[in-house]
Design a protein around this motif. Structure first.
Motif, PDB file in Angstrom:
ATOM      1  N   PHE A  29     -64.500   1.934 -41.486  1.00 41.28           N
ATOM      2  CA  PHE A  29     -63.393   2.873 -41.494  1.00 41.28           C
ATOM      3  C   PHE A  29     -62.064   2.109 -41.472  1.00 41.28           C
ATOM      4  O   PHE A  29     -62.004   0.941 -41.111  1.00 41.28           O
ATOM      5  CB  PHE A  29     -63.467   3.799 -40.275  1.00 41.28           C
ATOM      6  N   GLY A  30     -61.000   2.797 -41.845  1.00 36.52           N
ATOM      7  CA  GLY A  30     -59.673   2.213 -41.729  1.00 36.52           C
ATOM      8  C   GLY A  30     -59.193   1.465 -42.949  1.00 36.52           C
ATOM      9  O   GLY A  30     -58.243   0.699 -42.870  1.00 36.52           O
ATOM     10  N   GLY A  31     -59.836   1.695 -44.120  1.00 34.59           N
ATOM     11  CA  GLY A  31     -59.371   1.043 -45.333  1.00 34.59           C
ATOM     12  C   GLY A  31     -59.596  -0.458 -45.313  1.00 34.59           C
ATOM     13  O   GLY A  31     -60.434  -0.967 -44.561  1.00 34.59           O
ATOM     14  N   PRO A  32     -58.826  -1.201 -46.116  1.00 35.99           N
ATOM     15  CA  PRO A  32     -59.067  -2.645 -46.203  1.00 35.99           C
ATOM     16  C   PRO A  32     -58.845  -3.382 -44.893  1.00 35.99           C
ATOM     17  O   PRO A  32     -59.590  -4.311 -44.572  1.00 35.99           O
ATOM     18  CB  PRO A  32     -58.063  -3.095 -47.275  1.00 35.99           C
ATOM     19  N   GLY A  33     -57.839  -2.971 -44.114  1.00 34.74           N
ATOM     20  CA  GLY A  33     -57.589  -3.646 -42.840  1.00 34.74           C
ATOM     21  C   GLY A  33     -58.761  -3.528 -41.891  1.00 34.74           C
ATOM     22  O   GLY A  33     -59.180  -4.506 -41.265  1.00 34.74           O
ATOM     23  N   GLY A  34     -59.326  -2.310 -41.791  1.00 31.38           N
ATOM     24  CA  GLY A  34     -60.463  -2.122 -40.909  1.00 31.38           C
ATOM     25  C   GLY A  34     -61.688  -2.882 -41.370  1.00 31.38           C
ATOM     26  O   GLY A  34     -62.367  -3.529 -40.568  1.00 31.38           O
ATOM     27  N   LYS A 126     -60.900   6.932 -35.217  1.00 29.34           N
ATOM     28  CA  LYS A 126     -59.614   6.361 -35.611  1.00 29.34           C
ATOM     29  C   LYS A 126     -59.048   5.358 -34.610  1.00 29.34           C
ATOM     30  O   LYS A 126     -58.578   4.288 -35.007  1.00 29.34           O
ATOM     31  CB  LYS A 126     -58.610   7.481 -35.894  1.00 29.34           C
ATOM     32  N   PRO A 127     -59.052   5.639 -33.304  1.00 25.30           N
ATOM     33  CA  PRO A 127     -58.563   4.604 -32.372  1.00 25.30           C
ATOM     34  C   PRO A 127     -59.435   3.358 -32.367  1.00 25.30           C
ATOM     35  O   PRO A 127     -58.923   2.250 -32.163  1.00 25.30           O
ATOM     36  CB  PRO A 127     -58.584   5.302 -31.009  1.00 25.30           C
ATOM     37  N   ALA A 128     -60.740   3.506 -32.617  1.00 23.85           N
ATOM     38  CA  ALA A 128     -61.609   2.330 -32.697  1.00 23.85           C
ATOM     39  C   ALA A 128     -61.217   1.458 -33.886  1.00 23.85           C
ATOM     40  O   ALA A 128     -61.186   0.225 -33.787  1.00 23.85           O
ATOM     41  CB  ALA A 128     -63.067   2.761 -32.820  1.00 23.85           C
ATOM     42  N   VAL A 129     -60.907   2.094 -35.019  1.00 27.00           N
ATOM     43  CA  VAL A 129     -60.481   1.344 -36.199  1.00 27.00           C
ATOM     44  C   VAL A 129     -59.155   0.647 -35.934  1.00 27.00           C
ATOM     45  O   VAL A 129     -58.953  -0.515 -36.318  1.00 27.00           O
ATOM     46  CB  VAL A 129     -60.367   2.285 -37.413  1.00 27.00           C
TER      47      VAL A 129
END
Length: 440
Positions: A29-34, A126-129
């Protein structure tokens, strides 16, 4: 050999790698950064399948390519571990779960229209990502940012994106040029962060990492054949020409998307909504929201566009709208990711040969610093959406602040693996959503 690489595996089965790439596709999750953060945390820090130097060398190459950086990085590492077959498996398994999920969500969206339960079930992820991205920035940054120049490059890259909204390719190219120039003036400033580890993992990868001119030609011919073959099938199946239009459009988007999905979204919006009218503006916005709920590359929004276009266009007739949507979504994914495999299989062998050449590694060192700035920009943007859900003027969501902090503490101090952290946060998010519904 430094302590960080003493336990790197001398042999790694393809089956072990397959299980990892599938798991990555389910939790990225979180796109490329994640996704990049998860790969760095697990492949470099925990599993130690690849050294820091080799990981960053691969990352720098994928950052200058068009297309999804994280999927290309997974393909590159899979190729390092098990050759082209390993690269194919890594790249496919990284995107397969998200393709399946976006198709299912698009079907639910068109058939029922109510997808709030999906958002509720993934509220806590989301906060985990956010924590994963922040932890990756810290882990990579503390090794890369060794002097004032590299710190300056990092902050310049962050400011260029966040404040001045400069084009992503301009930032990466500028960092590379700066690194090359500094190499001739003060080479120590842009030397590899840990030269000793640059040669410690030479025997841990497939022995066929080089490529010949004949091999390049064969890959180009194979790629052209795969492209033309699917195009021919689309032409024969669809009399309206929609599938062939999608084939051409998503092929162009794939090779023009420097800077990842955010850079190509305006182009996709303009063409899919205004020119081809495959999807409405409202559906496009809803698709972007849906895309945030699933793992995998952000550019998978193209498959949502394809599904909507196939369904609404009734390409296979009014009785096969679901099948038409699935077919169009698959074609969108095919042409979105096909160039990425070719970029890796053709370019990566040459990039590997530059790992010990200062004239090449110096620009990549500066690009690494810029990449940290890019990841910081992604972290700020992601944290803004997660913690300040109603805008910067509104109070932060303190539940999200607490969960992000606890997830970051578990990853850094507790050394808890990514998957248990995400599962725990997801369950906590469901509980908080239910409690909020009961309270209201």
């Amino acid at each position: 050999m430094t302590e960080s690489y003493k336990t790197m595996p001398t042999s790694l089965s393809l089956w072990q790698a397959m299980r990892y790439w599938l798991r990555l596709g389910l939790v990225s999750f979180g796109g490329p950064g994640g996704a990049i953060g998860i790969m760095h945390l697990e492949l470099v820090e925990r599993l130690r399948w690849i050294s820091e130097h080799r990981f960053l060398h691969a990352l720098n190459y994928t950052m200058v390519l068009p297309g999804p950086e994280a999927q290309q990085l997974a393909t590159y590492i899979g190729w390092l571990l098990h050759g082209r077959l390993g690269g194919l498996i890594a790249g496919i398994l990284f995107v397969a779960p998200s393709l399946l999920m976006i198709v299912v969500l698009a079907w639910l969206y068109l058939a029922f229209g109510d997808i709030e339960w999906v958002a509720a079930s993934l509220y806590g992820v989301k906060p985990a990502v956010t924590a994963v991205i922040l932890y990756a920035i810290w882990r990579i940054g503390r090794r890369v940012m060794r002097n004032a120049l590299l710190w300056a490059v990092m902050f310049a890259a962050f400011a260029g994106l966040y404040v001045f909204h400069l084009p992503f390719p301009l930032i990466i190219i500028s960092a590379g040029v700066l690194g090359w120039l500094v190499h001739w003036i003060k080479p120590a400033w842009v030397a590899p962060s840990d030269p000793q580890t640059a040669t410690t993992d030479e025997d841990n990868f497939a022995s066929t990492l080089s490529i010949t001119r004949r091999g390049v030609l064969w890959l180009c011919v194979a790629g052209a054949g795969l492209w033309a073959g699917v195009y021919a099938i689309a032409y024969l199946i669809d009399d309206s020409g929609t599938l062939t239009d999608m084939s051409l459009f998503f092929s162009k988007a794939a090779v023009l998307s420097f800077g990842g999905a955010y850079a190509v979204l305006p182009y996709v919006y303009q063409s899919a909504v205004e020119h081809f009218q495959w999807i409405t503006a409202a559906q496009m916005i809803d698709g972007l929201a849906l895309r945030e709920l699933i793992p995998g590359p952000l550019v998978m929004i193209t498959s949502f566009v394809g599904f909507i276009g196939g369904w609404e266009g009734q390409l296979l007739g009014p009785d096969q709208m679901v099948e038409a949507g699935i077919l169009a979504a698959a074609i969108a994914a095919w042409y979105t990711f096909l160039p990425s495999f070719l970029f890796i299989f053709i370019g990566a062998p040459y990039i590997e040969q530059t790992r010990h050449r200062p004239a090449f590694t110096a620009p990549l060192t500066a690009i690494t610093a810029a990449v940290v700035g890019v990841m910081l920009n992604l972290a700020v943007m992601f944290a803004g959406h997660v913690i300040w859900t109603h805008g910067w003027e509104a109070p932060p969501d303190f539940n999200m602040v607490l969960m992000t902090g606890l997830a970051l503490l578990a990853l850094s101090a507790g050394r808890v693996p990514v998957v248990p952290v995400m599962v725990t946060c997801a369950l906590t998010g469901i509980l908080l959503t239910e409690l909020g519904s009961m309270a209201s």
